[in-house]
Scaffold this active site. Structure first.
Site, PDB file in Angstrom:
ATOM      1  CB  ALA A 177      -0.893  -0.013   1.238  1.00  0.00           C
ATOM      2  N   GLY A 189       0.819  -5.047   0.863  1.00  0.00           N
ATOM      3  CA  GLY A 189      -0.333  -5.156  -0.032  1.00  0.00           C
ATOM      4  C   GLY A 189       0.008  -5.806  -1.366  1.00  0.00           C
ATOM      5  CD  GLU A 235      -2.097  -7.665   2.828  1.00  0.00           C
ATOM      6  OE1 GLU A 235      -1.791  -6.491   2.521  1.00  0.00           O
ATOM      7  OE2 GLU A 235      -2.766  -7.948   3.832  1.00  0.00           O
ATOM      8  CD  GLU A 273       1.682  -5.295   5.641  1.00  0.00           C
ATOM      9  OE1 GLU A 273       2.460  -6.225   5.951  1.00  0.00           O
ATOM     10  OE2 GLU A 273       0.990  -5.310   4.604  1.00  0.00           O
TER      11      GLU A 273
HETATM   12  N1  CAA Z   1       4.617   3.233  -0.476  1.00  0.00           N
HETATM   13  C1  CAA Z   1       5.055   4.395  -0.977  1.00  0.00           C
HETATM   14  N2  CAA Z   1       6.259   4.539  -1.578  1.00  0.00           N
HETATM   15  C2  CAA Z   1       7.039   3.454  -1.640  1.00  0.00           C
HETATM   16  C3  CAA Z   1       6.669   2.211  -1.121  1.00  0.00           C
HETATM   17  C4  CAA Z   1       5.381   2.121  -0.525  1.00  0.00           C
HETATM   18  N3  CAA Z   1       4.900   0.961  -0.040  1.00  0.00           N
HETATM   19  N4  CAA Z   1       7.657   1.323  -1.335  1.00  0.00           N
HETATM   20  C5  CAA Z   1       8.635   2.011  -1.957  1.00  0.00           C
HETATM   21  N5  CAA Z   1       8.276   3.290  -2.154  1.00  0.00           N
HETATM   22  C6  CAA Z   1       9.049   4.353  -2.783  1.00  0.00           C
HETATM   23  C7  CAA Z   1      10.179   4.818  -1.876  1.00  0.00           C
HETATM   24  O1  CAA Z   1       9.722   5.746  -0.939  1.00  0.00           O
HETATM   25  C8  CAA Z   1      11.126   5.405  -2.899  1.00  0.00           C
HETATM   26  O2  CAA Z   1      10.670   6.677  -3.241  1.00  0.00           O
HETATM   27  P1  CAA Z   1      11.755   7.906  -3.434  1.00  0.00           P
HETATM   28  O3  CAA Z   1      12.582   7.474  -4.615  1.00  0.00           O
HETATM   29  O4  CAA Z   1      10.882   9.091  -3.723  1.00  0.00           O
HETATM   30  O5  CAA Z   1      12.525   7.979  -2.192  1.00  0.00           O
HETATM   31  C9  CAA Z   1      10.946   4.512  -4.116  1.00  0.00           C
HETATM   32  O6  CAA Z   1       9.678   3.863  -3.942  1.00  0.00           O
HETATM   33  C10 CAA Z   1      12.009   3.440  -4.227  1.00  0.00           C
HETATM   34  O7  CAA Z   1      12.058   2.745  -2.990  1.00  0.00           O
HETATM   35  P2  CAA Z   1      13.428   2.488  -2.165  1.00  0.00           P
HETATM   36  O8  CAA Z   1      14.382   3.599  -2.410  1.00  0.00           O
HETATM   37  O9  CAA Z   1      13.061   2.199  -0.755  1.00  0.00           O
HETATM   38  O10 CAA Z   1      13.940   1.178  -2.941  1.00  0.00           O
HETATM   39  P3  CAA Z   1      14.880   0.028  -2.347  1.00  0.00           P
HETATM   40  O11 CAA Z   1      15.251  -0.823  -3.510  1.00  0.00           O
HETATM   41  O12 CAA Z   1      15.964   0.595  -1.500  1.00  0.00           O
HETATM   42  O13 CAA Z   1      13.918  -0.830  -1.346  1.00  0.00           O
HETATM   43  C11 CAA Z   1      11.876  -1.966  -0.711  1.00  0.00           C
HETATM   44  C12 CAA Z   1      12.837  -1.540  -1.862  1.00  0.00           C
HETATM   45  C13 CAA Z   1      12.590  -2.990   0.200  1.00  0.00           C
HETATM   46  C14 CAA Z   1      10.640  -2.584  -1.345  1.00  0.00           C
HETATM   47  C15 CAA Z   1      11.502  -0.699   0.124  1.00  0.00           C
HETATM   48  O14 CAA Z   1      11.070   0.315  -0.785  1.00  0.00           O
HETATM   49  C16 CAA Z   1      10.432  -0.919   1.128  1.00  0.00           C
HETATM   50  O15 CAA Z   1      10.687  -1.487   2.172  1.00  0.00           O
HETATM   51  N6  CAA Z   1       9.183  -0.454   0.827  1.00  0.00           N
HETATM   52  C17 CAA Z   1       8.072  -0.516   1.753  1.00  0.00           C
HETATM   53  C18 CAA Z   1       7.502  -1.912   1.843  1.00  0.00           C
HETATM   54  C19 CAA Z   1       6.387  -1.939   2.863  1.00  0.00           C
HETATM   55  O16 CAA Z   1       6.530  -1.604   4.023  1.00  0.00           O
HETATM   56  N7  CAA Z   1       5.189  -2.378   2.397  1.00  0.00           N
HETATM   57  C20 CAA Z   1       4.022  -2.476   3.235  1.00  0.00           C
HETATM   58  C21 CAA Z   1       3.170  -1.251   3.073  1.00  0.00           C
HETATM   59  S1  CAA Z   1       1.802  -1.199   4.216  1.00  0.00           S
HETATM   60  C22 CAA Z   1       0.612  -2.209   3.515  1.00  0.00           C
HETATM   61  O17 CAA Z   1       0.784  -2.761   2.453  1.00  0.00           O
HETATM   62  C23 CAA Z   1      -0.649  -2.292   4.344  1.00  0.00           C
HETATM   63  C24 CAA Z   1      -1.695  -3.230   3.823  1.00  0.00           C
HETATM   64  O18 CAA Z   1      -1.709  -4.414   4.147  1.00  0.00           O
HETATM   65  C25 CAA Z   1      -2.741  -2.768   2.911  1.00  0.00           C
END
Ligand code: CAA
Length: 258
Positions: free
Chosen positions: A65, A109, A112, A132
């Site tokens: 998400a 998500g 999921e 999460e």
């Molecule tokens: N939401 C918004 N932006 C996101 C994102 C997310 N879930 N995942 C990545 N991005 C964005 C980053 O903020 C970054 O943006 P900027 O370039 O503007 O800084 C861009 O995408 C690239 O990401 P990274 O620089 O972090 O890339 P990386 O290769 O170093 O890492 C990753 C990749 C491990 C996937 C890391 O991005 C990460 O951990 N992302 C979040 C994953 C996460 O926590 N997902 C769960 C979300 S909550 C959810 O999903 C709730 C539900 O059940 C509905």
């Protein structure tokens, strides 16, 4: 022109939906989920389509998400708008087989969404996690429910409580994915599988998908009853008679999807 977060194309009897927010690793925001839902419903209603593939990019199926969008939402915001229920769950209405072709990150998500599909084909680079807990959040798009059904409580608790990430081979061993293929063949192999499925009789595919899903959601006795009725209904289908007679005549079947 604003970029479309979802790209849709048809290839024969297969509809292909590509998640397309490359800069955000396909983070799932409202615009994307609205368009994904609309595309799924349109392909489900299209009589020329027999199966649907959802895919992302080489780096990410979807990173979850959209955290930036969610960060300041209140309880009332999500309640009033019906977050998740409103658009993420559209996929549950789809009667045709939906295949996820996953390369790179399928997190939160994104994981999921893959779990809500019927078949997951994983590239060797695929990584699955429900992280999460790191945000003090909770997998809220079916993760706490579908994951234990898919891989059992012990592995699901490990993933949900520790944010453990599975690589494609682990995901395959635990039964989270259907197949693992080389990255270079992800789309070709998924499309070949979708083609194979889409050539089968559509009403039989509807029935099998509904029956297998019933196994997830009901006690065995109820599921068996559902299955038995689904089997009886096959005898009302022209395709089923065609399939059996074609077998006996040693010729390929000519399904009319009726
Ligand atoms: N939401 C918004 N932006 C996101 C994102 C997310 N879930 N995942 C990545 N991005 C964005 C980053 O903020 C970054 O943006 P900027 O370039 O503007 O800084 C861009 O995408 C690239 O990401 P990274 O620089 O972090 O890339 P990386 O290769 O170093 O890492 C990753 C990749 C491990 C996937 C890391 O991005 C990460 O951990 N992302 C979040 C994953 C996460 O926590 N997902 C769960 C979300 S909550 C959810 O999903 C709730 C539900 O059940 C509905």
């Amino acid at each position: 022109m604003t970029e479309q977060p979802v790209l849709v194309e048809t290839r024969g009897r297969v509809g292909v939906i590509t998640l397309h927010r490359p800069k955000q690793l396909n983070a799932l925001n409202d615009a994307l989920m609205d368009q994904l839902g609309a595309a799924l419903l349109a392909l489900d209603a299209d009589t020329g389509i027999g199966a649907i593939v959802i895919t992302g990019s080489a780096k990410a199926f979807a990173a979850g998400a959209d955290i930036e969008a969610m960060a300041d939402w209140s309880f009332m915001d999500v309640c009033q708008s019906g977050f998740i229920t409103r658009n993420w769950e559209t996929i549950r209405q789809v009667r045709k087989p939906v295949l996820a072709a996953v390369a790179g990150y399928a997190m939160g998500g994104g994981c999921e969404l893959a779990l809500a599909c019927d078949i997951i084909v994983a590239a060797a680079s695929a990584k699955f996690a429900l992280p999460e807990i790191k945000l003090a959040m909770l997998p809220g798009a079916g993760g706490t429910q579908r994951l234990p059904r898919a891989i059992g409580k012990a592995k699901a608790m490990d993933m949900c409580l520790s944010a453990r990430m599975l690589d494609a081979q682990e995901a395959d061993r635990y039964g989270l994915v259907s197949r693992v293929v080389p990255d270079t063949e992800l789309l070709s192999q998924t499309l070949a599988l979708a083609d194979q499925i889409a050539a089968f009789s559509l009403p039989a595919l509807w029935a099998i998908k509904a029956a297998v899903n019933r196994a997830w959601e009901s006690p065995l006795s109820e599921g068996i009853l559902f299955e038995r009725h689904a089997l009886y209904e096959r005898f009302a289908s022209a395709d089923a008679h065609e399939g059996m007679h074609a077998f006996l005549a040693k010729r390929p079947p000519d399904f009319q999807h009726r």
